[in-house]
Design a protein around this motif. Structure first.
Motif, short mmCIF file in Angstrom:
data_model
loop_
_atom_site.label_atom_id
_atom_site.label_comp_id
_atom_site.label_asym_id
_atom_site.label_seq_id
_atom_site.Cartn_x
_atom_site.Cartn_y
_atom_site.Cartn_z
N LEU A 44 -19.89 -13.43 -30.05
CA LEU A 44 -19.82 -14.29 -28.87
C LEU A 44 -18.64 -15.24 -29.00
N GLU A 45 -18.26 -15.83 -27.89
CA GLU A 45 -17.31 -16.94 -27.94
C GLU A 45 -17.88 -18.02 -28.84
N ASP A 46 -17.03 -18.61 -29.65
CA ASP A 46 -17.51 -19.61 -30.60
C ASP A 46 -17.49 -21.01 -29.96
N PHE A 47 -18.25 -21.12 -28.87
CA PHE A 47 -18.16 -22.34 -28.05
C PHE A 47 -19.52 -22.60 -27.43
N CYS A 48 -20.18 -23.64 -27.83
CA CYS A 48 -21.49 -23.96 -27.26
C CYS A 48 -21.29 -24.49 -25.85
N ALA A 77 -26.37 -12.10 -25.37
CA ALA A 77 -25.46 -11.71 -24.28
C ALA A 77 -24.65 -12.91 -23.82
N GLY A 78 -24.78 -14.05 -24.50
CA GLY A 78 -24.00 -15.23 -24.13
C GLY A 78 -24.72 -16.15 -23.16
N LYS A 79 -26.00 -15.82 -22.90
CA LYS A 79 -26.81 -16.62 -21.98
C LYS A 79 -27.73 -17.49 -22.85
N THR A 80 -27.74 -18.79 -22.55
CA THR A 80 -28.60 -19.70 -23.31
C THR A 80 -30.06 -19.34 -23.07
N THR A 81 -30.82 -19.23 -24.15
CA THR A 81 -32.22 -18.83 -23.99
C THR A 81 -33.17 -20.01 -24.17
N GLY A 82 -32.69 -21.11 -24.66
CA GLY A 82 -33.60 -22.24 -24.82
C GLY A 82 -32.86 -23.44 -25.37
N MET A 83 -33.49 -24.60 -25.13
CA MET A 83 -32.96 -25.84 -25.72
C MET A 83 -34.08 -26.84 -25.62
N PRO A 84 -34.36 -27.56 -26.70
CA PRO A 84 -35.50 -28.49 -26.68
C PRO A 84 -35.44 -29.44 -25.48
N GLY A 85 -36.49 -29.40 -24.69
CA GLY A 85 -36.62 -30.34 -23.58
C GLY A 85 -35.75 -30.03 -22.38
N GLN A 86 -35.13 -28.85 -22.33
CA GLN A 86 -34.20 -28.54 -21.24
C GLN A 86 -34.59 -27.26 -20.52
N ARG A 87 -34.30 -27.24 -19.21
CA ARG A 87 -34.32 -25.99 -18.46
C ARG A 87 -32.91 -25.41 -18.56
N VAL A 88 -32.79 -24.19 -19.02
CA VAL A 88 -31.46 -23.69 -19.38
C VAL A 88 -30.94 -22.63 -18.41
N ASN A 89 -31.73 -22.37 -17.35
CA ASN A 89 -31.32 -21.28 -16.45
C ASN A 89 -29.91 -21.46 -15.90
N GLY A 90 -29.56 -22.67 -15.59
CA GLY A 90 -28.27 -22.90 -14.95
C GLY A 90 -27.12 -23.06 -15.92
N PHE A 91 -27.39 -22.94 -17.20
CA PHE A 91 -26.31 -23.12 -18.17
C PHE A 91 -25.27 -22.02 -18.00
N PRO A 92 -24.00 -22.35 -18.13
CA PRO A 92 -22.97 -21.32 -17.99
C PRO A 92 -23.05 -20.31 -19.13
N THR A 93 -22.75 -19.09 -18.79
CA THR A 93 -22.76 -18.00 -19.78
C THR A 93 -21.45 -18.03 -20.55
N SER A 96 -19.42 -12.64 -24.26
CA SER A 96 -19.84 -11.86 -25.43
C SER A 96 -18.87 -10.70 -25.60
N PHE A 97 -18.72 -10.28 -26.82
CA PHE A 97 -17.78 -9.21 -27.12
C PHE A 97 -18.55 -8.01 -27.67
#
Lengths: 360, 360, 360
Positions: A44-48, A77-93, A96-97
């Motif tokens: 993946l891109e090395d960028f959170c 696949a570069g899609k955020t799957t979780g984060m404590p206390g956050q809804r992550v659906n809208g996070f930018p993808t 992935s390579f």
């Protein structure tokens, strides 16, 4: 300029730890490489996407990549799957390579995902055959990847750079023959009735063969895109058939070189040797690796200083002698493929005429 | 972009030796810092008007700064006061920067001298009260100062970056509350009935309190311009009043962070801890400093690599989640004050209309 | 900006090994220096015409330079003389630089070959007279070469930079006198009836002279283009004739400084001392070299930091005091010669009018 639509060696399997991802820049792309729970490899891109920290500073929790800054969980696949206390659906993808593990290496495709086909990976027969063993290492070198291709496709440098191990003056005296078949370039040199240099004397002894008699020696360098060079090398007692001598009468192996551009002027150089004798002898693998590492280390300073010289004199043309034909033809193959890659990209950007008239 | 009309910590008093000045770049200004004969602190441009040598390579002669190259004596207002064999009246004046010593730090004002008012220095109650002690250190970090503000205004990173000392998963689970009052931004988080992590168990024992029982834990981060972050942290045995528990029933302190930009992408980070228990115990001060230095050192690589990532992807927007609200609001305060600073500068450059007509 | 049509010290003879050439950048030109079979010195562009590798990474085979990459043999005029298996007639010629060995140094002329005349080399009497001995060393310093000229033409810095060895406050008190004769600039300072500082006490003892009595001391700095500074220094017992005292009544020597620009902001600084006492005493030569090396090493950080300061404040004018007159006049000589060099170059590019009319 390097090809992006190609499989490159990204790392060796041991560089990816179970709990720790690996950060590596490949063809200008900063990547994080790791293994998911099922053992498959991800790049993946090395960028959170949260705050831009390198994901490679994070860790793996049961095969899931977790950012080491605030615990964002990144899917393969570069899609955020979780984060404590956050809804992550809208996070930018993040990008992935394509990545595959095969032949004892991790391969990535830094270019267009749609073009990435595992079938485009070169077949490496020695890597799948239990009669063969492979050992090698990795050097980081500050030079254009093409300087390393030149280096490997013209082994006359052995006489000078590796004088004490594999060099011998008869290399200079035997003119190489270079041919090109499709995308492959082959430079071969045959020396007859020469005394073996130290490395090959050692190899002959390792085969139980006399090391103090004349041999026939061969070097067959094969370039294939994007930047792989495999070199069949060996010696046989003189007059016993040379390259075609029966296995028990010769010492031979394949020098394996995967050159992965990091930037326009630096490379990850995966070098190694594949052999089809005593494949189970791990101590021998280590001995060969150590010897080869030392020999290949002799090229480093020269290549880095050559790079700096070429940067200082950018307009100066280099000579293209017969001994350079391997590198010259390899560069031509690369140029042709680069042009195709550029054309394919620009074609895709053109609005098809048919659609255009429909729209009007 | 950083505020220039503000008091920044330049150094700690022990960094200025009696005979040796200190050279340090602050907000892009190369300064030499030293103490004059009366003990007061001076900050000047680090540039000898004679031949441009850094004055910080010189020495102090009875509180007078002497250039180490040719002996020019520099006065504390930036006017040369002497030089062997020379008349110095016509020597150009170098810039001096307002500097004060207070609260155990040396503060400088890198901007407009006319705006520098000691009364604008924040009041630090713990620094003047003998019931409090302070210990700390200095790190040089190659990152934008705002990345460090973000870091300190969002302590969810403790769970990941400082997992073995102050991190615990309940931090992630307790949503922070962020408010803004004037130029101050406050982010607070309260965790109830959680087991204390190692650092706090140690602190509880230091207070003679049981360390193996649940506690209420709090973190109240206060940003104030230009770039200070004070964090009230502590634990009390669960149900005893938490933040408001009586002093003898809790372990608490203030994490003190002064972030001084060196350049646009590097900082001098003065970290420390102020406590109101056993203030006379210097050994405890040292122990805490050592522990805190280790913990805060864990942020360095992450911040530097985050900086490099953001430079490599300059156009990529970062997420602004609820946990980031502290940093986001702090940046807004800075942006507003920067706009005011710019306006104030351009106002001063305008020729007043009245004067203009008088002149015609 | 430095003169290119001039003889510069490139290296000392011991830096060129019999089997190994030396790579060094001089006045922006990357050179390879070596000795041919007849012992004479050659300087060429450090660029192999084959593939651009630095020739300085190669080796010498019976006085012939061989490229370490593929064995190209380079002739001393920059014309390739051989290469295994190749016809080299058509190989491009690389630039050669006039080079001579004289006075215990290797000199090169980085500019126009047509202008290079060995007769233009300064005469160094002490270097040819067996009554004299010379010892010295080499420092690489990251500063404009003119900062070093300033340094050597204004010895008031000794009081501050070299306080514990050759500095003394009377230097400050004795105004220097600066004159200019043709291209030479001379700054001299005479101190009468002063106590000798540690270095000179040691020198007096070395001469069998009392070291605890007042002396007359002198410093006569001579700049000559492109960037040489020779300094006559010495002490004699007070009232015995000073500079003109008989040889047995004084301790004196010549500080020898050849400043060779590497780039616009870095130099090769060849420092040394020539003396006309006990010239055969090699141990004394070593002792003096060690002491002088330590003293001259004290200038390094100051000059490098001064350079960085001047780069940071490029528009700030420096003072030109009486003590700076030596440097100021030396820079004027350089400016005048640079203007002549530029004019001479542009003249050569102009098509002569007479010819132009003939052609029409």
């Amino acid at each position: 300029m390097f090809l992006k639509n190609a499989w490159y060696v990204a790392c060796t399997p041991d560089e990816i730890k179970d709990d720790k991802p690996l950060g590596r820049k490949i063809c200008g792309e900063s990547m994080v490489l790791y293994r998911t729970a099922d053992g498959s490899v991800t790049a993946l891109e090395d960028f959170c996407p949260h705050r831009g920290a390198p994901l490679s500073l994070g860790f793996l929790r049961n095969g899931t990549l977790v950012c080491g800054y605030h615990g964002l969980e990144m899917g393969c696949a570069g899609k955020t799957t979780g984060m404590p206390g956050q809804r992550v659906n809208g996070f930018p993808t993040i990008r992935s390579f394509p990545a595959i593990e095969k032949y004892g290496f991790i391969w990535v495709w830094p270019g267009d995902r749609a073009e990435a086909d595992p079938a485009k990976l070169h077949h490496l027969q020695w890597a799948e055959d239990p009669a063969w063993a492979h050992g090698g290492g990795l050097y980081h070198i500050r030079c254009d990847y093409r300087l390393m291709i030149d280096n490997l496709m013209d082994l006359t440098h052995e006489t000078y750079v590796h004088a004490s191990s594999i060099g011998q003056k008869e290399i200079d005296e035997a003119a190489p023959k270079t041919t090109s078949v499709g995308d492959e370039v082959i430079t071969s040199r045959f020396m007859e009735n020469v005394m073996p240099p130290p490395f090959w004397r050692m190899a002959l002894r390792g085969h139980g063969l006399a090391d103090d008699v004349p041999v026939d020696r061969w070097q067959i360098c094969r370039f294939s895109p994007p930047s792989h060079v495999m070199i069949e090398v060996g010696v046989a007692h003189a007059g016993k058939g040379g390259y075609n001598a029966p296995a028990e009468g010769k010492a031979s192996s394949i020098v394996v070189d995967f050159i992965t551009p990091e930037t326009e002027s630096s490379i990850w150089y995966f070098w190694g040797m594949a052999r089809n004798f005593r494949p189970e002898d791990k101590e021998l693998t280590d001995t060969i690796r150590e010897g080869q590492g030392k020999i290949f280390g002799e090229d480093l300073e020269l290549l880095e200083q050559q790079q700096r010289n070429l940067e200082a004199w950018p307009d100066r043309a280099l000579l293209k002698l017969n001994i350079d034909a391997g590198g010259v033809l390899s560069r031509k193959v690369i140029e042709r493929l680069l042009a195709e890659e550029r054309k394919s990209q620009s074609d895709r950007k053109v609005i098809p005429l048919a659609n255009a008239s429909e729209a009007s």
